[in-house]
Design a protein around this motif. Structure first.
Motif, PDB file in Angstrom:
ATOM      1  N   TRP A  91      -4.950  -0.792  -7.363  1.00  8.86           N
ATOM      2  CA  TRP A  91      -5.607  -1.298  -6.158  1.00  8.86           C
ATOM      3  C   TRP A  91      -6.327  -2.612  -6.453  1.00  8.86           C
ATOM      4  CZ3 TRP A  91      -3.325   0.710  -2.382  1.00  8.86           C
ATOM      5  CH2 TRP A  91      -2.965   2.059  -2.360  1.00  8.86           C
ATOM      6  N   GLY A  92      -6.902  -2.724  -7.635  1.00  8.27           N
ATOM      7  CA  GLY A  92      -7.540  -3.979  -8.008  1.00  8.27           C
ATOM      8  C   GLY A  92      -6.536  -5.112  -8.118  1.00  8.27           C
ATOM      9  N   LEU A  98     -13.614 -11.616  -4.671  1.00 12.63           N
ATOM     10  CA  LEU A  98     -14.275 -10.977  -3.527  1.00 12.63           C
ATOM     11  C   LEU A  98     -14.719 -12.015  -2.501  1.00 12.63           C
ATOM     12  CD1 LEU A  98     -16.398  -8.226  -5.327  1.00 12.63           C
ATOM     13  CD2 LEU A  98     -14.169  -8.009  -4.209  1.00 12.63           C
ATOM     14  N   ALA A 112      -5.632 -12.032  -2.586  1.00  7.21           N
ATOM     15  CA  ALA A 112      -6.502 -13.206  -2.705  1.00  7.21           C
ATOM     16  C   ALA A 112      -5.697 -14.442  -3.089  1.00  7.21           C
ATOM     17  CB  ALA A 112      -7.596 -12.938  -3.742  1.00  7.21           C
ATOM     18  N   PHE A 161      -8.889  -1.487   0.034  1.00  8.84           N
ATOM     19  CA  PHE A 161      -8.359  -1.648  -1.324  1.00  8.84           C
ATOM     20  C   PHE A 161      -9.494  -1.906  -2.320  1.00  8.84           C
ATOM     21  CE2 PHE A 161      -4.238  -3.550   0.661  1.00  8.84           C
ATOM     22  CZ  PHE A 161      -3.856  -2.277   1.067  1.00  8.84           C
ATOM     23  N   ILE A 162     -10.454  -2.719  -1.907  1.00  9.08           N
ATOM     24  CA  ILE A 162     -11.594  -3.022  -2.780  1.00  9.08           C
ATOM     25  C   ILE A 162     -12.366  -1.740  -3.096  1.00  9.08           C
ATOM     26  CG2 ILE A 162     -13.827  -4.209  -2.872  1.00  9.08           C
ATOM     27  CD1 ILE A 162     -12.547  -6.486  -1.253  1.00  9.08           C
ATOM     28  N   GLU A 175       0.844  -1.201   0.000  1.00  4.04           N
ATOM     29  CA  GLU A 175       0.000   0.000   0.000  1.00  4.04           C
ATOM     30  C   GLU A 175       0.878   1.250   0.000  1.00  4.04           C
ATOM     31  OE1 GLU A 175      -3.661   1.916   2.623  1.00  4.04           O
ATOM     32  OE2 GLU A 175      -2.045   0.847   3.656  1.00  4.04           O
ATOM     33  N   CYS A 223     -11.786 -12.893  -0.419  1.00  7.04           N
ATOM     34  CA  CYS A 223     -11.450 -11.779   0.473  1.00  7.04           C
ATOM     35  C   CYS A 223     -12.429 -11.693   1.640  1.00  7.04           C
ATOM     36  CB  CYS A 223     -11.443 -10.464  -0.304  1.00  7.04           C
ATOM     37  SG  CYS A 223     -10.085 -10.328  -1.499  1.00  7.04           S
ATOM     38  N   TRP A 248     -14.772  -1.502  -6.555  1.00 11.80           N
ATOM     39  CA  TRP A 248     -15.497  -2.773  -6.607  1.00 11.80           C
ATOM     40  C   TRP A 248     -16.556  -2.892  -5.522  1.00 11.80           C
ATOM     41  CZ3 TRP A 248     -10.541  -6.237  -7.357  1.00 11.80           C
ATOM     42  CH2 TRP A 248     -10.086  -6.079  -8.674  1.00 11.80           C
ATOM     43  N   VAL A 290      -5.613  -6.290  -4.695  1.00 12.05           N
ATOM     44  CA  VAL A 290      -6.642  -7.158  -4.114  1.00 12.05           C
ATOM     45  C   VAL A 290      -6.477  -8.586  -4.637  1.00 12.05           C
ATOM     46  CG1 VAL A 290      -9.119  -7.645  -4.020  1.00 12.05           C
ATOM     47  CG2 VAL A 290      -8.300  -5.297  -3.734  1.00 12.05           C
ATOM     48  N   VAL A 309      -8.067  -4.923   3.255  1.00 11.33           N
ATOM     49  CA  VAL A 309      -8.471  -5.364   1.920  1.00 11.33           C
ATOM     50  C   VAL A 309      -9.771  -4.687   1.502  1.00 11.33           C
ATOM     51  CG1 VAL A 309      -9.196  -7.357   0.544  1.00 11.33           C
ATOM     52  CG2 VAL A 309      -7.244  -7.557   2.091  1.00 11.33           C
ATOM     53  N   GLU A 310     -10.668  -4.477   2.446  1.00 11.48           N
ATOM     54  CA  GLU A 310     -11.914  -3.770   2.130  1.00 11.48           C
ATOM     55  C   GLU A 310     -11.624  -2.352   1.641  1.00 11.48           C
ATOM     56  OE1 GLU A 310     -14.201  -4.054   5.689  1.00 11.48           O
ATOM     57  OE2 GLU A 310     -14.952  -6.076   5.251  1.00 11.48           O
TER      58      GLU A 310
END
Length: 409
Positions: free
Chosen positions: A349-350, A384, A357, A402-403, A277, A387, A408, A353, A399-400
């Motif tokens: 960011w995607g 998702l 995962a 980042f999502i 990050e 995650c 997303w 994620v 992670v939330e």
């Protein structure tokens, strides 16, 4: 007496735990061994040097580069009874190459094989040795930087060359900085294909824009700089380029790559995700999209700190994405279109994620993230779902975030 050569950096397994040099595999009579013109350095009972390799360099040979690619150790002695001579080894090795239709192997490669890989050559001389293994060793030697290239690097850059990082990636050359004594990697940037030219341009731009040659110790990016490397005709052939001067990225050699590691704990993944990050925030603040965030491009130092590497796909925000990650057994690492899309932060960011995962389920088949799609592409619902199954509270919250940044939610 036959003379063999050891490039100690390329053949480090002959160093014992106590730091001595074990020459038993060379099949020489210990009492007759001469190292760089010095006698009496080997214990006749153990076939190991009486001093550590470091002590030999400093106090006996008085040469800090002894044993490097450019300056291999010269070891001579009488062969043990029944041991094949150097000429016998070469003949046996060539016979195995002939089974792969290599009837006239490169003479320089054979010479370098004897100089830098004497133990492997001896193994290939055995009757039961595999011709396939001999062919693999031959290809490795072909990928080694030529002697003149190695000498150029010592003279111009104070770098003692070890050899290619991987036989399949001869543009990645490992070495030792003779000033700092630290291991390093040189990533050559030969302007061959259009894709390579684009990647080289991106690397240069990232280094200059991010100031990668003067990063703080806390940065999760990779400290690197641009240098000029003079490539000799021998190494140029392996790289399929012409001899001459080329740009290269000089960077530290890291302890491991994330993709090479087994399943890690949630705590380790959480700490690593925080560093990634930070790396992306640093890049985005400089108006750059990494566009290639994946496990293969995350390296770990000896303190297990994660660093985001490889800037060959970087692109400025607002520009079209010309290169993005498509490997690790997948046709696409991103669950959607990236190629030729306008570069914005959400893509990094995607990708992060997806990386998390993958790392959370490293022991699971990739089809759990790709489903039955053909060609294989990670599916957002499957990413998702994995995650959401994260138990580690802090990692789940991270992670939330980042999502959300990936758009997303």
């Amino acid at each position: 007496m036959d003379e063999v050569f050891i490039n100690q950096e390329a053949d480090p397994h002959v160093i014992e735990a106590d730091g001595t040099l074990d020459i038993a595999a060379l099949q020489l009579q210990p009492a007759t061994v001469v190292i760089n013109g010095k006698k009496g350095l080997v214990d006749v009972q153990t076939s190991k040097t009486k001093r550590t390799f470091a002590q030999l360099r400093e106090k006996v040979l008085r040469d800090a580069t002894a044993g490097s690619m450019a300056n291999p150790l010269r070891i001579s002695g009488a062969w043990l009874a029944g041991s094949p001579s150097a000429s016998d080894q070469v003949a046996a090795f060539k016979a195995k190459l002939a089974l792969h239709s290599i009837n006239r192997p490169n003479a320089d490669a054979i010479s370098r094989l004897l100089r830098h890989f004497p133990q492997q050559m001896l193994m290939m001389a055995q009757p039961g040795a595999s011709p396939d293994d001999a062919m693999l060793l031959y290809k490795q030697v072909l990928a080694q930087p030529g002697t003149q290239t190695a000498l150029n690097m010592v003279a111009d850059l104070q770098i003692a060359v070890i050899g290619p990082w991987l036989p399949s990636h001869p543009q990645l050359v490992t070495g030792v900085d003779l000033r700092s004594k630290c291991l390093l990697v040189l990533k050559l940037l030969p302007p061959c294909s259009d894709q390579q030219k684009l990647a080289a341009q991106s690397e240069r731009h990232a280094i200059n824009t991010l100031g990668l040659d003067s990063l703080s110790q806390q940065s999760a990016l990779v400290n690197c700089c641009l240098v000029k490397v003079c490539i000799s005709i021998q190494h140029a052939a392996a790289l399929e380029i012409g001899e001459g001067q080329y740009d290269a990225v000089k960077m530290p050699r890291f302890a491991a790559g994330l993709s090479q590691l087994p399943q890690l704990s949630d705590d380790i993944i959480y700490e690593g995700a925080l560093r990634l990050e930070s790396a992306l925030q640093e890049m985005h603040a400089a108006n750059l999209l990494h566009a290639d965030v994946k496990s293969d491009n995350v390296v770990l130092n000896t303190a297990d700190k994660w660093h985001l590497a490889d800037y060959g796909a970087c692109v400025e925000f607002g520009q079209p994405i010309k290169s993005c990650t498509e490997d690790i057994g997948l046709q696409a690492w991103y669950p959607g279109a990236m190629q030729n899309q306008t570069a914005i932060a959400k893509y990094d960011w995607g990708l992060l994620v997806v990386l998390i995962a993958v790392e959370m389920g490293k022991q699971q088949p990739l089809t759990e993230l790709t489903g039955e799609s053909a060609p294989a592409r990670v599916q957002l619902p499957l990413v998702l779902a994995r995650c959401r199954a994260i138990v580690h509270r802090d990692l789940k919250q991270l992670v939330e975030q980042f999502i959300h940044k990936a758009g997303w939610l």
